[in-house]
Design a protein around this motif. Sequence first.
Motif, PDB file in Angstrom:
ATOM      1  N   THR A  80       0.822  -1.209   0.000  1.00 15.05           N
ATOM      2  CA  THR A  80       0.000   0.000   0.000  1.00 15.05           C
ATOM      3  C   THR A  80       0.860   1.265   0.000  1.00 15.05           C
ATOM      4  OG1 THR A  80      -1.529  -1.244   1.376  1.00 15.05           O
ATOM      5  CG2 THR A  80      -1.976   1.097   1.114  1.00 15.05           C
ATOM      6  N   ASN A 129      -4.298   6.890   7.893  1.00 20.68           N
ATOM      7  CA  ASN A 129      -5.298   6.734   6.847  1.00 20.68           C
ATOM      8  C   ASN A 129      -6.584   6.091   7.333  1.00 20.68           C
ATOM      9  OD1 ASN A 129      -4.590   7.618   3.993  1.00 20.68           O
ATOM     10  ND2 ASN A 129      -2.665   6.893   4.839  1.00 20.68           N
ATOM     11  N   ARG A 274       5.535   9.172  -5.601  1.00 18.59           N
ATOM     12  CA  ARG A 274       5.068  10.164  -4.643  1.00 18.59           C
ATOM     13  C   ARG A 274       3.631   9.830  -4.251  1.00 18.59           C
ATOM     14  NH1 ARG A 274       3.486  15.406  -4.932  1.00 18.59           N
ATOM     15  NH2 ARG A 274       2.993  15.203  -7.117  1.00 18.59           N
ATOM     16  N   PHE A 276      -0.098  10.781  -2.751  1.00 15.35           N
ATOM     17  CA  PHE A 276      -0.937  11.977  -2.809  1.00 15.35           C
ATOM     18  C   PHE A 276      -0.894  12.670  -1.453  1.00 15.35           C
ATOM     19  CE2 PHE A 276      -4.849  14.391  -2.669  1.00 15.35           C
ATOM     20  CZ  PHE A 276      -4.765  15.056  -3.878  1.00 15.35           C
ATOM     21  N   VAL A 292      -9.909  19.178  -6.406  1.00 15.37           N
ATOM     22  CA  VAL A 292      -9.046  18.112  -6.913  1.00 15.37           C
ATOM     23  C   VAL A 292      -9.639  16.749  -6.622  1.00 15.37           C
ATOM     24  CG1 VAL A 292      -6.798  17.013  -6.695  1.00 15.37           C
ATOM     25  CG2 VAL A 292      -6.953  19.498  -6.813  1.00 15.37           C
ATOM     26  N   THR A 293      -9.979  16.516  -5.367  1.00 16.38           N
ATOM     27  CA  THR A 293     -10.451  15.182  -5.002  1.00 16.38           C
ATOM     28  C   THR A 293     -11.953  15.050  -5.163  1.00 16.38           C
ATOM     29  OG1 THR A 293     -10.722  15.873  -2.714  1.00 16.38           O
ATOM     30  CG2 THR A 293      -8.608  14.929  -3.314  1.00 16.38           C
ATOM     31  N   ARG A 295     -13.926  15.626  -2.900  1.00 14.58           N
ATOM     32  CA  ARG A 295     -14.453  15.241  -1.586  1.00 14.58           C
ATOM     33  C   ARG A 295     -14.848  16.475  -0.789  1.00 14.58           C
ATOM     34  NH1 ARG A 295      -9.303  11.921   0.243  1.00 14.58           N
ATOM     35  NH2 ARG A 295      -9.556   9.999  -0.942  1.00 14.58           N
TER      36      ARG A 295
ATOM     37  N   MET B 617      -4.396  22.386 -11.146  1.00 11.93           N
ATOM     38  CA  MET B 617      -5.500  21.691 -10.489  1.00 11.93           C
ATOM     39  C   MET B 617      -5.925  20.478 -11.292  1.00 11.93           C
ATOM     40  SD  MET B 617      -6.297  23.288  -7.727  1.00 11.93           S
ATOM     41  CE  MET B 617      -7.986  23.470  -7.234  1.00 11.93           C
ATOM     42  N   ALA B 620      -3.399  17.811 -10.919  1.00 13.26           N
ATOM     43  CA  ALA B 620      -3.480  17.224  -9.580  1.00 13.26           C
ATOM     44  C   ALA B 620      -4.675  16.284  -9.497  1.00 13.26           C
ATOM     45  CB  ALA B 620      -3.597  18.322  -8.535  1.00 13.26           C
ATOM     46  N   LYS B 621      -5.769  16.681 -10.134  1.00 15.77           N
ATOM     47  CA  LYS B 621      -6.966  15.862 -10.104  1.00 15.77           C
ATOM     48  C   LYS B 621      -6.708  14.516 -10.785  1.00 15.77           C
ATOM     49  CE  LYS B 621     -11.874  16.335 -10.975  1.00 15.77           C
ATOM     50  NZ  LYS B 621     -12.945  17.163 -11.510  1.00 15.77           N
ATOM     51  N   GLU B 623      -3.816  13.081 -11.232  1.00 16.46           N
ATOM     52  CA  GLU B 623      -2.879  12.301 -10.434  1.00 16.46           C
ATOM     53  C   GLU B 623      -3.612  11.652  -9.272  1.00 16.46           C
ATOM     54  OE1 GLU B 623       0.340  14.510  -8.768  1.00 16.46           O
ATOM     55  OE2 GLU B 623       1.136  12.682  -7.866  1.00 16.46           O
ATOM     56  N   PHE B 624      -4.491  12.439  -8.650  1.00 20.40           N
ATOM     57  CA  PHE B 624      -5.259  11.909  -7.534  1.00 20.40           C
ATOM     58  C   PHE B 624      -6.091  10.711  -7.976  1.00 20.40           C
ATOM     59  CE2 PHE B 624      -9.418  11.886  -5.405  1.00 20.40           C
ATOM     60  CZ  PHE B 624      -9.004  11.553  -4.136  1.00 20.40           C
ATOM     61  N   LEU B 627      -3.943   7.647  -8.542  1.00 23.48           N
ATOM     62  CA  LEU B 627      -3.499   7.063  -7.274  1.00 23.48           C
ATOM     63  C   LEU B 627      -4.659   6.345  -6.590  1.00 23.48           C
ATOM     64  CD1 LEU B 627      -1.178   9.850  -5.872  1.00 23.48           C
ATOM     65  CD2 LEU B 627      -0.538   7.562  -6.597  1.00 23.48           C
ATOM     66  N   LYS B 631      -4.967   2.476  -5.564  1.00 27.64           N
ATOM     67  CA  LYS B 631      -5.296   2.072  -4.200  1.00 27.64           C
ATOM     68  C   LYS B 631      -6.474   1.098  -4.218  1.00 27.64           C
ATOM     69  CE  LYS B 631      -4.627   5.774  -1.367  1.00 27.64           C
ATOM     70  NZ  LYS B 631      -5.226   6.925  -0.683  1.00 27.64           N
ATOM     71  N   VAL B 634      -5.257  -2.265  -5.297  1.00 28.85           N
ATOM     72  CA  VAL B 634      -4.553  -2.963  -4.229  1.00 28.85           C
ATOM     73  C   VAL B 634      -5.566  -3.481  -3.217  1.00 28.85           C
ATOM     74  CG1 VAL B 634      -2.981  -2.661  -2.295  1.00 28.85           C
ATOM     75  CG2 VAL B 634      -2.435  -1.646  -4.500  1.00 28.85           C
ATOM     76  N   GLN B 638      -6.365  -7.178  -2.072  1.00 29.55           N
ATOM     77  CA  GLN B 638      -6.221  -7.617  -0.691  1.00 29.55           C
ATOM     78  C   GLN B 638      -7.508  -8.276  -0.188  1.00 29.55           C
ATOM     79  OE1 GLN B 638      -4.927  -4.099   1.374  1.00 29.55           O
ATOM     80  NE2 GLN B 638      -2.793  -4.415   0.845  1.00 29.55           N
TER      81      GLN B 638
END
Lengths: 641, 641
Positions: A80, A129, A274, A276, A292-293, A295, B617, B620-621, B623-624, B627, B631, B634, B638
């Motif tokens: 992870t 996290n 890298r 986030f 960006v997210t 959220r 922005m 970044a979005k 990239e987010f 990622l 995740k 993964v 799992q």
Amino acid sequence: LMESWSFLDTVESNFRPLVVIELAKGTKEETIEWFTKRIVDKKANGGAQLLIKPLVTENGVENIYLVGASHLRLLLGAETVGLVKECSDNSMRTFTYSSRKTFKDFADDNHNFLTMAECQYIIKHELENLRAKNEKMIPGYPQAKLYPGKSIVRRLLTSGILVQIFPLHDSEELKKLRHSWYGRVKVGYQPLDDIRCYFGETIALYFGFLEYFTFALIPMAVIGIPYYVFAWEDYDKYVMFATFNLLWSTVILEVWKRICSILTYRWGTLLMKRQFEEPRPGFHGVLGINPVTGREEPVYSSFKRQLRIYLVSLPFVCLCLYFSLYVMMIYFDLEQWALDYHKENESNFSSLMLYVPSIIYAVVIEIMNRIYRYAAEFLTSWENHRLESSYQNHLILKVLVFNFLNCFASLFYIAFVLFDMKLLRQSLATLLITSQILNQFAESLLPYWLQKRYNRRMKKQMCSQKTGRDLSLAEQVHMEKEMGTYLGTFDDYLELFLQFGYVSLFSCVYPLAAVFAVLNNITEIYSDALKMCRVYKRPFAEPTANIGVWQLAFETMSVISVVTNCILIGMSPQVDALFPDSKMDLVLTVALVEHLLLAIKFIMAFVIPDKPRDIQMKLAKLEFESLEALKQQVRAFQMQL
Amino acid sequence: LMESWSFLDTVESNFRPLVVIELAKGTKEETIEWFTKRIVDKKANGGAQLLIKPLVTENGVENIYLVGASHLRLLLGAETVGLVKECSDNSMRTFTYSSRKTFKDFADDNHNFLTMAECQYIIKHELENLRAKNEKMIPGYPQAKLYPGKSIVRRLLTSGILVQIFPLHDSEELKKLRHSWYGRVKVGYQPLDDIRCYFGETIALYFGFLEYFTFALIPMAVIGIPYYVFAWEDYDKYVMFATFNLLWSTVILEVWKRICSILTYRWGTLLMKRQFEEPRPGFHGVLGINPVTGREEPVYSSFKRQLRIYLVSLPFVCLCLYFSLYVMMIYFDLEQWALDYHKENESNFSSLMLYVPSIIYAVVIEIMNRIYRYAAEFLTSWENHRLESSYQNHLILKVLVFNFLNCFASLFYIAFVLFDMKLLRQSLATLLITSQILNQFAESLLPYWLQKRYNRRMKKQMCSQKTGRDLSLAEQVHMEKEMGTYLGTFDDYLELFLQFGYVSLFSCVYPLAAVFAVLNNITEIYSDALKMCRVYKRPFAEPTANIGVWQLAFETMSVISVVTNCILIGMSPQVDALFPDSKMDLVLTVALVEHLLLAIKFIMAFVIPDKPRDIQMKLAKLEFESLEALKQQVRAFQMQL
């Protein structure tokens, strides 16, 4: 299946405590229950699926908890966080659980595949996290608001329920490390790989840089000694020394990039992706949508932040700079007074008095630096930066500008306004030596002594000489939780940066500076090592691929030093005497030489590759493989159609 | 299934010719058969799975082939080359076939989803990636060796069997583009997006830069005009103009980076992953193992290459530089001679003669630049660089150094050795204007005229005024295959670079330079557009995210211009008069101002972000999201355990 996640939480055999969580005294039961349940809960339920045990001491339960994890959990966590480990074929690859068999030293029963520092880093990552689901607040604390996605640990920390989280020391490993690091008197390299295994990459890289920098200063020191011994004052020798220094400082900074990439390749961090960046713990704002997210999370208007920076922080920094210059002028008054006193009395005491103003000024500079540091931290934190990196950049900029002016303004004033080379040499020597002594004392010896006294008292209080394992663990936890927290490598790099300034800015006036720097750094290695091992809590490992903004800071300093040294040489009477007819020619020659040196510096920085050829090849190979894999994937997909 | 690969090669309905392959006359039948079979063969058999058709003319088959591909094939190819397209939600994403429905304007029957230039780029990529399997040589040509993994097309090209591969023009589209680009007289922006669709990103970015640069020069030109009109010679006005220019040139270069990122984000190339670089076609060596790919391929000792560079290329470049300086001295002799002649005769003719040496010298400079360019290309290709990027870097370095010296040495000499500002102004004007006229002529008008004559002859020969579709295609192919090949944007950027030098290096002496530059660039846009649309073969589109090494070159020029302008202002009699007592103060002031300006430049370059906030922005979005996706993957994995 042995490997099922649902099975994990029931296996508690050989629980190995890795991380300590200290909750505030009087934390409500329901909060503790909720928090520990979230920590052990299954991933599928939004938990961290870690193991947790309360620390049981003679005084009963004390709101201190030990966190561990099963071997399998740690391996999955390693995937992870994106750890990079060495494969059987000596290449470095991102660890994945499914490809675990291809990694060097991997075996299902080898619990040393991940170092303890890595395990602790994974646990820290998993804890941070742990995110709120539909909780609106922390149970038992209605004022501690939560919203979906908010890191629970960060909220607990900011609302004071969670006092601290820190990784445990490993006495066995620490003893070994201490022995190989500074335990025996020997000339040789530091055990950087062992330091990295124990303290993580950021700290190992600092010690690597410190060692490298010390070695790099040795040529300067060796060449500097005869200048002092034979009292060479010929201009041509000074010019040679200064030219050597200027080019040498470019070379060492470029070569460091290469060495850094060798080290971080070996440690795997050069290849680590890298992560986030989440908002820093101290960040606050009103709930809004992060563009960006996407959220819901606190947002803070960038305009307000700019206002705070330009209307408060900037004027404050300027005021501090002005104050620092004001103190400098007082120092010059004192200096004048001491000179007058010496002229009047001509005694041994009065000649000693000549050094007093410089020493006092050096002490005052150190004190001002430290006070300003706190103010800068307060201000930067008040600016409410969303990301840790942005916070760090603003803090470093503030601190660097002030420290540079505070430390070097008097030297610039002496050199370029008073034109007093003798006073410059004297001031430089006093400032350098005094600041080094103060630093060594303040950084390591004082805390070490305090710690030692505390430990002795502690042991007496506990009055427990039993050899029981659990009790000795409790003792260890209690001792470590009271230790100071290591606040990162910032101050250590800053010290080196200022030292580099003392050595390079006026190197042609005081060639002995490099000698003192080398001597200081040798003891610095030992005192810093002592500090890490004995004085502070073990810090969490922090993966890093380079020394970041410090590389830029050192490079800027080396550019400035080209300018100052050229002017100093141009001003020296010997060079002056070479151009008896026309000062004009002198100035033009100096300007020409300066531009040439700067051009050579930039060309050298451009020509020397940042990574050695074999590292470049290894990186190219990895990139090629990942592109090939992608192509294979696309092809396989296309075949299916 | 309609979408099966095996089905692809049988669907030949609506074959659209995209790319032309011309084989040498007399190429053996078995070679042609083998090559065309490989092109149409299935991916699984190592083919390119494209469509190919011989061009049938009245003279029968001529070894010219048309290559096309089915719509599905092109979509799959778009995924292979990693094209980035706009989604329905206006974000830019890497195209994948499986996510095709989420992209804007995608429909299974919309054949315009990929632009023609993109289709041609995909076909070029697929052809170049057609690799030898177990063939030891090209069938029919035992001397043309192959080894597994060698690009077949590159081998065919280097052994002369394949004459050329070029993309076809689209007369309809071209007509539209020509009309909106330069067809009507209007003031406005170029249709950059249309240019990009037709010619690809590299060329569109050049025109974008040319346009931006022209706009950026307008303030300089506007401020420069009154200096000429009112014959302002006050030093303070010059200082203001020069200071403005220096800071302005930093700003425009920084702002260009931002504009460039806006353009390339919109075009998708900012997000495109770098492809693994294959050896360039001309590279040769002995078969060995490539340490990066692990494949058997030609390798060439880096040591031998270094020898060639340092023992042959470097001395040759130095010799050329020396020769250029020698020619410069002859020019000064001529200049002296013309001056003497004018003094003796004092006629209108003799005063005209004063300009002749400068004009001759300007012509000679242009000729030497062009000859040197060929020599540099030959030498760099002889240095046998493995990668195209390394070849380009060495070529650009060689050419830049020589052109810089060749163009500006005489100006430096006049300014800083002869101290003759009047001559400097005159030389600068003559060099700038002559070189601009020559360039416009040599680059566009001459080839255009030649092309036009050829086309007319061609049409007569063909004597075909029929309107049949196939014949007109054959005619088009024949006409285009004889057109010149556009050799990339190198020369165009070089011209702008030298122009920037003329404008900025001595801007405080000749403020009118910017005016001429603006005028030239306006016609340059038109003549370059003409060149692209009418004179040259259509070039393959080449995705790019920035103007590469030229950014660095322009920035270096702007740093050098700070130095030259400060010296020029310091030398002007008006400034001289300000410091009547001490030349020393003058020089020190100038040096101080220069260092301040340089510091401001570097700080500005550091402070201005390279990408606008909204692009940051968006990146970044993305990239987010990637990622998060990782995740999720993964986590899903799992969960399975």
